[in-house]
Design a protein around this motif. Structure first.
Motif, PDB file in Angstrom:
ATOM      1  N   VAL A 136     -62.092  -4.263 -31.709  1.00 64.14           N
ATOM      2  CA  VAL A 136     -61.590  -2.887 -31.688  1.00 64.14           C
ATOM      3  C   VAL A 136     -62.371  -1.970 -30.744  1.00 64.14           C
ATOM      4  CG1 VAL A 136     -61.519  -0.781 -33.093  1.00 64.14           C
ATOM      5  CG2 VAL A 136     -60.357  -2.839 -33.877  1.00 64.14           C
ATOM      6  N   PRO A 137     -63.722  -2.012 -30.707  1.00 63.63           N
ATOM      7  CA  PRO A 137     -64.431  -1.037 -29.863  1.00 63.63           C
ATOM      8  C   PRO A 137     -64.002  -1.059 -28.397  1.00 63.63           C
ATOM      9  CG  PRO A 137     -65.968  -2.065 -31.366  1.00 63.63           C
ATOM     10  CD  PRO A 137     -64.668  -2.821 -31.497  1.00 63.63           C
ATOM     11  N   GLY A 158     -62.955   4.136 -33.332  1.00 60.76           N
ATOM     12  CA  GLY A 158     -62.280   3.131 -34.146  1.00 60.76           C
ATOM     13  C   GLY A 158     -62.616   3.234 -35.615  1.00 60.76           C
ATOM     14  N   ILE A 159     -63.843   3.651 -35.928  1.00 62.06           N
ATOM     15  CA  ILE A 159     -64.250   3.836 -37.318  1.00 62.06           C
ATOM     16  C   ILE A 159     -63.617   5.097 -37.893  1.00 62.06           C
ATOM     17  CG2 ILE A 159     -66.229   4.301 -38.811  1.00 62.06           C
ATOM     18  CD1 ILE A 159     -67.882   2.549 -36.827  1.00 62.06           C
ATOM     19  N   ILE A 206     -56.030   0.010 -35.011  1.00 65.87           N
ATOM     20  CA  ILE A 206     -55.239  -1.214 -35.134  1.00 65.87           C
ATOM     21  C   ILE A 206     -53.902  -1.063 -34.411  1.00 65.87           C
ATOM     22  CG2 ILE A 206     -54.207  -2.855 -36.748  1.00 65.87           C
ATOM     23  CD1 ILE A 206     -57.294  -2.828 -36.646  1.00 65.87           C
ATOM     24  N   ASP A 207     -53.345   0.156 -34.381  1.00 67.73           N
ATOM     25  CA  ASP A 207     -52.145   0.398 -33.565  1.00 67.73           C
ATOM     26  C   ASP A 207     -52.405   0.035 -32.111  1.00 67.73           C
ATOM     27  OD1 ASP A 207     -50.662   1.340 -35.702  1.00 67.73           O
ATOM     28  OD2 ASP A 207     -51.051   3.464 -35.276  1.00 67.73           O
ATOM     29  N   ARG A 260     -51.266  -7.735 -39.154  1.00 67.35           N
ATOM     30  CA  ARG A 260     -51.912  -6.442 -38.963  1.00 67.35           C
ATOM     31  C   ARG A 260     -52.942  -6.134 -40.054  1.00 67.35           C
ATOM     32  NH1 ARG A 260     -50.830  -1.165 -36.884  1.00 67.35           N
ATOM     33  NH2 ARG A 260     -51.882   0.367 -38.222  1.00 67.35           N
ATOM     34  N   THR A 261     -52.569  -6.332 -41.316  1.00 65.79           N
ATOM     35  CA  THR A 261     -53.484  -6.012 -42.411  1.00 65.79           C
ATOM     36  C   THR A 261     -54.733  -6.879 -42.344  1.00 65.79           C
ATOM     37  OG1 THR A 261     -51.600  -5.385 -43.787  1.00 65.79           O
ATOM     38  CG2 THR A 261     -53.691  -5.773 -44.907  1.00 65.79           C
ATOM     39  N   ASN A 262     -54.566  -8.131 -41.988  1.00 71.84           N
ATOM     40  CA  ASN A 262     -55.695  -9.037 -41.823  1.00 71.84           C
ATOM     41  C   ASN A 262     -56.660  -8.490 -40.765  1.00 71.84           C
ATOM     42  OD1 ASN A 262     -57.165 -11.283 -40.411  1.00 71.84           O
ATOM     43  ND2 ASN A 262     -56.236 -12.515 -42.023  1.00 71.84           N
ATOM     44  N   GLN A 263     -56.124  -8.060 -39.629  1.00 74.29           N
ATOM     45  CA  GLN A 263     -56.970  -7.544 -38.555  1.00 74.29           C
ATOM     46  C   GLN A 263     -57.653  -6.246 -38.969  1.00 74.29           C
ATOM     47  OE1 GLN A 263     -57.508  -9.610 -36.123  1.00 74.29           O
ATOM     48  NE2 GLN A 263     -55.923 -10.940 -37.001  1.00 74.29           N
TER      49      GLN A 263
END
Length: 348
Positions: free
Chosen positions: A49-50, A249-250, A257-258, A271-274
């Motif tokens: 994500v970062p 991201g935090i 996640i989008d 998506r939920t897993n990620q």
């Protein structure tokens, strides 16, 4: 797949672009390169994500890096090698692989620690094993893990607790989670994202953290030592933007996640897993005493020394290497708020 600020090479079988030509930076340390490549340690996931957040929000661009190409990788060892060979400007690797590759004669240098705690864990399915609270319970069990550093770290953990010689240790390849849930092994050595995968299949998982025995760094940003020396402004700019991406991201987990799914649409199916992997990563692995006192990305000697000793005892290193030579905090801009105030900005 084209996005607003670059391209993502999908899949493990990639061709590394090797884009170390002079773009924007004259090589004397003045100015910032307009284009760089970041080689991920594996396929893109919530653990990345970062970098996605920094790119898609224009944080790299604001630092003068107009284009950041993200490339899927083939493991932290591959990433460290490619950085050390100068085939990419930046790569995501881990402390064990930095030490290993340096012992082989290359010089990838850790310039920013993203994951401050060892991500390796030993875990079991409570329905099959019972509640796992102590390593001594593994005596006589069949324990499986993949090859490489996960196995080395798991063996060091078991040896520390005096049960390594009592377990039936098997190579589970890259199917560790499914073998655990299928009852083929009693417990598994892996990383915390494996636990998330198991839980998303309905299992109740108990975890023993290897960090308690072997303090070590997980994901880190590496570049070739000579590239850092020749392009210090670029390295510092990249780190500032990445730290800002981590904070954003935090603070904005759904939007983060989008952005991840926008870049790699197939992740929309999980998506939920990620999202859970990202939450687990920033909630449990990106903070440390070093971060609180020195800021985001900073290294301390102890985890490097502990990792070095573990690898030496396991006979992994090809030649001796000084652990203090493979990392630096020199390029972290401690005047930048996202670096210096990371701990305060991300308090929950």
């Amino acid at each position: 797949m084209h996005t607003r600020r670059g391209m993502l090479a999908i899949g493990a079988g990639i061709g590394v672009s090797g884009c170390l030509g002079t773009i924007g930076d004259d090589g004397s340390g003045e100015g910032v390169r307009e284009s760089v490549t970041l080689l991920l340690n594996w396929n893109m996931s919530g653990l990345h994500v970062p970098y996605v957040a920094a790119r898609e929000n224009g944080f790299y661009e604001e630092e003068g890096i107009e284009e950041v190409e993200l490339e899927s990788g083939d493991g932290s060892d591959f990433a460290a090698n490619q950085a050390g060979l100068g085939n990419v400007e930046f790569a995501i690797s881990s402390s064990d692989q930095l030490l290993t590759v340096n012992s082989e004669g290359l010089s990838p240098l850790a310039v920013g620690i993203v994951m401050q705690r060892n991500p390796n864990v030993v875990f079991a399915d409570r329905d099959e094993f019972g509640e796992l609270t102590d390593a001594e319970q593994l005596e006589g069990a069949t324990v499986g893990s993949g090859p490489g550093m996960v196995r080395t770290m798991t063996e060091a953990f078991l040896d520390h607790h005096g049960v390594l010689d009592t377990v039936d240790y098997v190579d589970a390849g890259f199917d560790t989670v499914q073998q655990l849930l299928g009852g083929e092994i009693d417990a598994a050595g892996g990383v915390f994202s494996d636990v998330v995968d198991a839980e998303h299949q309905g299992a109740e998982i108990d975890v023993l953290e290897i960090q308690d025995v072997v303090p070590s760094y997980g994901h880190l940003i590496t570049t070739d030592e000579s590239f850092a020396e020749e392009h210090p402004d670029t390295v510092s700019a990249f780190l500032r933007a990445t730290a800002r991406g981590a904070v954003w991201g935090i603070e904005n987990p759904d939007e983060a996640i989008d952005a991840l799914v926008d870049v790699q649409p197939e992740l929309g199916e999980v998506r939920t897993n990620q999202a859970d992997k990202w939450a687990e990563m920033h909630g449990g692995y990106m903070r440390s005493e070093t971060v609180e006192t020195e800021g985001w990305g900073a290294s301390a000697s102890e985890p490097w020394d502990e990792t070095y000793e573990t690898l030496t005892e396991a006979g992994v290193l090809e030649n001796d290497v000084d652990p203090d030579d493979v990392w630096t905090n020199e390029y972290l801009d401690t005047d930048d708020e996202y670096i210096s105030e990371y701990a305060e900005l991300t308090e929950t």
